[in-house]
Design an enzyme around this catalytic site. Structure first.
Site, short mmCIF file in Angstrom:
data_model
loop_
_atom_site.label_atom_id
_atom_site.label_comp_id
_atom_site.label_asym_id
_atom_site.label_seq_id
_atom_site.Cartn_x
_atom_site.Cartn_y
_atom_site.Cartn_z
N ARG A 126 -52.26 -4.53 -43.30
CA ARG A 126 -51.29 -4.97 -42.28
C ARG A 126 -52.09 -5.74 -41.23
O ARG A 126 -52.99 -5.19 -40.60
CB ARG A 126 -50.60 -3.76 -41.66
CG ARG A 126 -49.72 -4.05 -40.43
CD ARG A 126 -48.57 -4.98 -40.81
NE ARG A 126 -47.54 -5.00 -39.77
CZ ARG A 126 -47.57 -5.77 -38.68
NH1 ARG A 126 -48.63 -6.57 -38.46
NH2 ARG A 126 -46.58 -5.75 -37.82
N ASP A 131 -46.62 -9.60 -35.26
CA ASP A 131 -45.43 -9.16 -35.97
C ASP A 131 -44.69 -10.40 -36.44
O ASP A 131 -44.24 -11.21 -35.62
CB ASP A 131 -44.54 -8.35 -35.02
CG ASP A 131 -43.89 -7.15 -35.69
OD1 ASP A 131 -44.10 -6.98 -36.91
OD2 ASP A 131 -43.19 -6.39 -34.99
N GLU A 134 -38.88 -10.36 -39.92
CA GLU A 134 -38.61 -9.42 -41.02
C GLU A 134 -37.80 -10.08 -42.13
O GLU A 134 -36.84 -10.80 -41.88
CB GLU A 134 -37.84 -8.21 -40.49
CG GLU A 134 -38.64 -7.33 -39.55
CD GLU A 134 -39.80 -6.65 -40.26
OE1 GLU A 134 -39.59 -6.04 -41.32
OE2 GLU A 134 -40.93 -6.73 -39.73
N ARG A 174 -50.89 1.66 -44.96
CA ARG A 174 -51.57 0.37 -44.96
C ARG A 174 -52.74 0.42 -44.00
O ARG A 174 -52.74 1.20 -43.05
CB ARG A 174 -50.61 -0.74 -44.54
CG ARG A 174 -49.41 -0.92 -45.44
CD ARG A 174 -48.43 -1.93 -44.87
NE ARG A 174 -47.93 -1.53 -43.56
CZ ARG A 174 -47.02 -2.22 -42.87
NH1 ARG A 174 -46.53 -3.35 -43.37
NH2 ARG A 174 -46.60 -1.80 -41.69
#
Length: 277
Positions: A126, A131, A134, A174
Site C-alpha cells: 500500500r 489516497d 476508489e 498489506r
C-alpha cells in the site's frame, strides 16, 4: 580367554598398553592446539560462516509474502523487487528480489510470470502517504478518475523494479511503504507517491490514525504537491474548474476525497451489515 579392553578384570599390562596408544593418538592434536596461533584459522572460519549466514538472512533471503515481513523491518529496512500486478491507484504486488542483479536476478534467477506460480509469493504493498480515487469494488460506484489513477500507476511501475521503504502493516495485511522507481531516459529515482499527487491522481492521506508519510517533512512535501496540482486543475482537480470557456456545459463540481467517499459508503452500508449480522 580374550579380555575386553574396558573390563575391570583386564590385566594391568593391557590397560597400560591401551593408555599408551590413546596418548600417542591424541598427542599430535594436543600439541597442535597448545600453540595459540593454531586457533586463529578455526576462529576466522567460524566467524566468517556466522557472518555470511547473518548477511544472507538480512540481505539475501527472499521474503515470499507479507506474513514473513518481520516487524523489525518497519522503519529500518527496504524491500527491492519487481512489480507483478497493480490492483488500484495506490496498491500493487511486489515479488521480492533481494540483492537485485548482483544476486543473479534477471540472468541466473527469474521472476515467475504465471499467476499460479506467483500465488502466495508476492507482497501486497500500500503506497504510503496518499489516497487514490476508489474503484467500483463490491458493486459500489467508482469515483471519478479511479480508472485513470490505476492506469497511470500501471504504466509507471508495472514490470519495473522498485524499492519500498516499509513502515507498517495495515488492517488488510498489506505493507505500507514509500516506493521509489527509476525510469528512462535518465533513470532518476522518483517517489511514486509524489508522482501520483503531481498528476492529480491522489490526495494526501487524511485518516487521523494509521497515516504514514515517512516523516513530517514528507507530509509537508506531499501536501504542497497536492495543492499545486489542485491549482493547475490536474487529474481529479479538473472537475473543480469545469469546462471553462471552451466547454461551458461542463460545470464545476466539488471533489469528494477518497477518504470522504469511504466514510460515506461505510455509513450507508452500516444498516445492511447490522441486518446480516
Amino acid at each position: 580367554m580374550p579380555w575386553s579392553p574396558g573390563s575391570s578384570s583386564a590385566p594391568s599390562g593391557d590397560k597400560d598398553d591401551i593408555k599408551s596408544k590413546l596418548s600417542s593418538w591424541t598427542k599430535p592434536i594436543r600439541d597442535h592446539l597448545s600453540e595459540g596461533g593454531n586457533w586463529i584459522a578455526p576462529i576466522i572460519a567460524a566467524g566468517a560462516t556466522m557472518g555470511f549466514w547473518s548477511f544472507y538472512k538480512t540481505y539475501l533471503r527472499r521474503i515470499p509474502n507479507s506474513a514473513h515481513v518481520s516487524p523489525r523491518y518497519f522503519h529500518r529496512r527496504s524491500l527491492f523487487g519487481k512489480v507483478t500486478s497493480v490492483g488500484d491507484g495506490d496498491g500493487f504486488h511486489l515479488y521480492h528480489t533481494p540483492g537485485g542483479r548482483l544476486a543473479g536476478w534477471g540472468w541466473l534467477r527469474t521472476v515467475p510470470k504465471l499467476k499460479k506460480e506467483l500465488k502466495g509469493q508476492t507482497i501486497p504493498i500500500r503506497i504510503a502517504g496518499v489516497d487514490a480515487p476508489e474503484g467500483g469494488h463490491f458493486g459500489r460506484t467508482a469515483q471519478p478518475f479511479a480508472a485513470e489513477a490505476q492506469k497511470f500507476l500501471d504504466s509507471h511501475i508495472l514490470n519495473r523494479r522498485v524499492r519500498a521503504y516499509v513502515w507498517r502493516r495495515d488492517q488488510y495485511d498489506r505493507i505500507v511503504a514509500t516506493v521509489y522507481v527509476r525510469r528512462p531516459p535518465f533513470f532518476q529515482r522518483k517517489d511514486v507517491s509524489m508522482e501520483l499527487l503531481k498528476q492529480g491522481f491522489a490526495t494526501t492521506y487524511e485518516a487521523k490514525t494509521g497515516a504514514e508519510f515517512g516523516g513530517p517533512s514528507k507530509e509537508i512535501e506531499y501536501k504542497v504537491a497536492e495543492e499545486v496540482a489542485r491549482q493547475k486543475g490536474k487529474g481529479m482537480w479538473s472537475l473543480e474548474k469545469g469546462g471553462g470557456f471552451f466547454h461551458p456545459s461542463k460545470k464545476a463540481r466539488a471533489i469528494e476525497s477518497p477518504m470522504a467517499y469511504k466514510r460515506r459508503v461505510k455509513l450507508a452500508e452500516e444498516p445492511q451489515r447490522k441486518l446480516d449480522s
